[in-house]
Scaffold this motif. Structure first.
Motif, PDB file in Angstrom:
ATOM      1  N   ARG A 186       2.017   9.392  -5.885  1.00 33.75           N
ATOM      2  CA  ARG A 186       2.247  10.753  -5.401  1.00 33.75           C
ATOM      3  C   ARG A 186       3.523  11.377  -5.965  1.00 33.75           C
ATOM      4  O   ARG A 186       3.602  12.585  -6.144  1.00 33.75           O
ATOM      5  N   SER A 187       4.534  10.539  -6.207  1.00 37.02           N
ATOM      6  CA  SER A 187       5.824  11.054  -6.668  1.00 37.02           C
ATOM      7  C   SER A 187       6.273  10.250  -7.874  1.00 37.02           C
ATOM      8  O   SER A 187       6.703   9.111  -7.742  1.00 37.02           O
ATOM      9  N   GLU A 188       6.170  10.844  -9.039  1.00 39.10           N
ATOM     10  CA  GLU A 188       6.528  10.150 -10.270  1.00 39.10           C
ATOM     11  C   GLU A 188       7.995   9.732 -10.240  1.00 39.10           C
ATOM     12  O   GLU A 188       8.895  10.528  -9.989  1.00 39.10           O
ATOM     13  N   GLY A 189       8.244   8.450 -10.484  1.00 40.30           N
ATOM     14  CA  GLY A 189       9.608   7.937 -10.524  1.00 40.30           C
ATOM     15  C   GLY A 189      10.097   7.351  -9.214  1.00 40.30           C
ATOM     16  O   GLY A 189      11.105   6.653  -9.192  1.00 40.30           O
ATOM     17  N   LEU A 190       9.410   7.610  -8.078  1.00 39.17           N
ATOM     18  CA  LEU A 190       9.834   7.058  -6.794  1.00 39.17           C
ATOM     19  C   LEU A 190       9.395   5.601  -6.700  1.00 39.17           C
ATOM     20  O   LEU A 190       8.225   5.286  -6.837  1.00 39.17           O
ATOM     21  N   ARG A 191      10.359   4.725  -6.464  1.00 38.73           N
ATOM     22  CA  ARG A 191      10.069   3.300  -6.367  1.00 38.73           C
ATOM     23  C   ARG A 191      10.601   2.766  -5.036  1.00 38.73           C
ATOM     24  O   ARG A 191      11.730   3.073  -4.643  1.00 38.73           O
ATOM     25  N   LEU A 192       9.789   1.990  -4.370  1.00 39.73           N
ATOM     26  CA  LEU A 192      10.177   1.403  -3.091  1.00 39.73           C
ATOM     27  C   LEU A 192      10.325  -0.103  -3.222  1.00 39.73           C
ATOM     28  O   LEU A 192       9.602  -0.746  -3.983  1.00 39.73           O
ATOM     29  N   GLU A 193      11.268  -0.654  -2.448  1.00 35.36           N
ATOM     30  CA  GLU A 193      11.448  -2.096  -2.378  1.00 35.36           C
ATOM     31  C   GLU A 193      11.374  -2.524  -0.908  1.00 35.36           C
ATOM     32  O   GLU A 193      11.542  -1.703  -0.006  1.00 35.36           O
ATOM     33  N   PHE A 194      11.142  -3.814  -0.677  1.00 34.03           N
ATOM     34  CA  PHE A 194      10.977  -4.357   0.667  1.00 34.03           C
ATOM     35  C   PHE A 194      11.893  -5.569   0.784  1.00 34.03           C
ATOM     36  O   PHE A 194      11.586  -6.647   0.275  1.00 34.03           O
ATOM     37  N   LEU A 195      13.044  -5.385   1.421  1.00 35.12           N
ATOM     38  CA  LEU A 195      14.042  -6.433   1.504  1.00 35.12           C
ATOM     39  C   LEU A 195      14.487  -6.630   2.943  1.00 35.12           C
ATOM     40  O   LEU A 195      14.777  -5.665   3.643  1.00 35.12           O
ATOM     41  N   GLY A 196      14.533  -7.873   3.370  1.00 34.14           N
ATOM     42  CA  GLY A 196      14.944  -8.152   4.738  1.00 34.14           C
ATOM     43  C   GLY A 196      14.050  -7.503   5.767  1.00 34.14           C
ATOM     44  O   GLY A 196      14.498  -7.171   6.863  1.00 34.14           O
ATOM     45  N   GLY A 197      12.775  -7.302   5.424  1.00 35.37           N
ATOM     46  CA  GLY A 197      11.834  -6.708   6.362  1.00 35.37           C
ATOM     47  C   GLY A 197      11.889  -5.203   6.440  1.00 35.37           C
ATOM     48  O   GLY A 197      11.228  -4.602   7.285  1.00 35.37           O
ATOM     49  N   LYS A 198      12.662  -4.552   5.552  1.00 35.77           N
ATOM     50  CA  LYS A 198      12.788  -3.103   5.588  1.00 35.77           C
ATOM     51  C   LYS A 198      12.412  -2.498   4.240  1.00 35.77           C
ATOM     52  O   LYS A 198      12.753  -3.038   3.189  1.00 35.77           O
ATOM     53  N   ALA A 199      11.731  -1.370   4.287  1.00 32.55           N
ATOM     54  CA  ALA A 199      11.407  -0.623   3.078  1.00 32.55           C
ATOM     55  C   ALA A 199      12.603   0.238   2.698  1.00 32.55           C
ATOM     56  O   ALA A 199      13.174   0.925   3.546  1.00 32.55           O
ATOM     57  N   VAL A 200      12.995   0.170   1.427  1.00 33.32           N
ATOM     58  CA  VAL A 200      14.126   0.964   0.940  1.00 33.32           C
ATOM     59  C   VAL A 200      13.726   1.644  -0.356  1.00 33.32           C
ATOM     60  O   VAL A 200      12.883   1.150  -1.108  1.00 33.32           O
TER      61      VAL A 200
ATOM     62  N   ASN B 279       0.829  -1.207   0.000  1.00 33.29           N
ATOM     63  CA  ASN B 279       0.000   0.000   0.000  1.00 33.29           C
ATOM     64  C   ASN B 279       0.863   1.257   0.000  1.00 33.29           C
ATOM     65  O   ASN B 279       0.582   2.229  -0.714  1.00 33.29           O
ATOM     66  N   LEU B 280       1.934   1.232   0.807  1.00 37.24           N
ATOM     67  CA  LEU B 280       2.852   2.364   0.873  1.00 37.24           C
ATOM     68  C   LEU B 280       3.533   2.596  -0.471  1.00 37.24           C
ATOM     69  O   LEU B 280       3.632   3.731  -0.949  1.00 37.24           O
ATOM     70  N   ALA B 281       4.005   1.513  -1.101  1.00 34.48           N
ATOM     71  CA  ALA B 281       4.705   1.619  -2.379  1.00 34.48           C
ATOM     72  C   ALA B 281       3.775   2.134  -3.468  1.00 34.48           C
ATOM     73  O   ALA B 281       4.171   2.968  -4.297  1.00 34.48           O
ATOM     74  N   SER B 282       2.546   1.667  -3.469  1.00 35.05           N
ATOM     75  CA  SER B 282       1.578   2.120  -4.472  1.00 35.05           C
ATOM     76  C   SER B 282       1.271   3.590  -4.298  1.00 35.05           C
ATOM     77  O   SER B 282       1.223   4.363  -5.270  1.00 35.05           O
ATOM     78  N   ASP B 283       1.099   4.007  -3.051  1.00 37.50           N
ATOM     79  CA  ASP B 283       0.818   5.416  -2.766  1.00 37.50           C
ATOM     80  C   ASP B 283       1.995   6.303  -3.155  1.00 37.50           C
ATOM     81  O   ASP B 283       1.821   7.372  -3.759  1.00 37.50           O
ATOM     82  N   ALA B 284       3.225   5.844  -2.851  1.00 36.03           N
ATOM     83  CA  ALA B 284       4.419   6.619  -3.182  1.00 36.03           C
ATOM     84  C   ALA B 284       4.576   6.771  -4.689  1.00 36.03           C
ATOM     85  O   ALA B 284       4.937   7.833  -5.193  1.00 36.03           O
TER      86      ALA B 284
END
Length: 203
Positions: free
Chosen positions: A31-45, A23-28
């Motif tokens: 809201r911000s074109e080009g911003l991509r989030l990943e979730f590795l080892g239990g942490k959002a980066v 949900n956070l990644a989709s919202d980001a």
């Protein structure tokens, strides 16, 4: 002597549930074109926004794969559900799979059937941890046969292969300018002379 597991232990103490991250990644992304989030080892980066050379290297790899294996596509920007229990979320710079493989996949596709993933390093402080430690672990745990790392810092290409027990058993590193064999199921040789030319021009 007891073996020591030096892999990140943060998955046992994840910042959030995978669904919350999605949900956070989709919202980001909205809201911000080009911003991509990943979730590795239990942490959002945050995945670094590619610069011009990063994009050129990625598209060069797309062309190489199309020329060598026209029955496959090197997908750019396809999210994957990774790690041992598919709790992680990664966006490889390239994902090699048969043409049409992701037609019915959502934003975070299952890695089954993926032949190779590619990462091109960026000049940011998280590159070492993300591309050289967390990504190989996540991709190996997912059973992806080949992980190709194009390392702009060291001017080397590293091929990880044969995933076994959450790690790649084989690793081959060659400097830019050399030809490197990509093992099965990819099964062709990659001439990296173009990469050497670009980084030499860049200085």
């Amino acid at each position: 002597m007891t073996a020591v597991d030096d892999r990140p232990q943060t998955r046992d103490h994840a910042q959030m549930a995978t669904e919350e991250f999605e949900n956070l990644a989709s919202d980001a992304a909205h809201r911000s074109e080009g911003l991509r989030l990943e979730f590795l080892g239990g942490k959002a980066v945050v995945k670094a926004v590619p610069d011009g050379l990063h994009t050129a290297m990625t598209m060069w790899l797309v062309r190489q794969c199309m020329q060598q294996r026209p029955q496959w596509d090197l997908h750019v920007g396809q999210g994957l559900a990774v790690e041992a229990y598919r709790k992680g979320r990664a966006i490889p710079d390239g994902t090699l799979a048969p043409v049409g493989h992701f037609v019915r996949s959502g934003e975070w596709a299952d890695p089954d059937g993926v032949l190779m993933v590619v990462e091109v390093t960026s000049f940011d402080r998280d590159t070492t941890q993300r591309d050289r430690v967390e990504k190989p672990r996540a991709y190996a745990e997912s059973g992806i046969p080949v992980y190709l790392l194009v390392d702009r810092d060291t001017r080397e290409v590293t091929v990880h292969s044969r995933p076994e027990e959450g790690a790649y058993a084989l690793r081959l590193t060659v400097p830019f300018g050399k030809t490197v064999p990509l093992p099965e199921p990819v099964g062709f040789e990659l001439d990296t002379q173009q990469l050497l030319g670009w980084v030499t021009e860049e200085g």
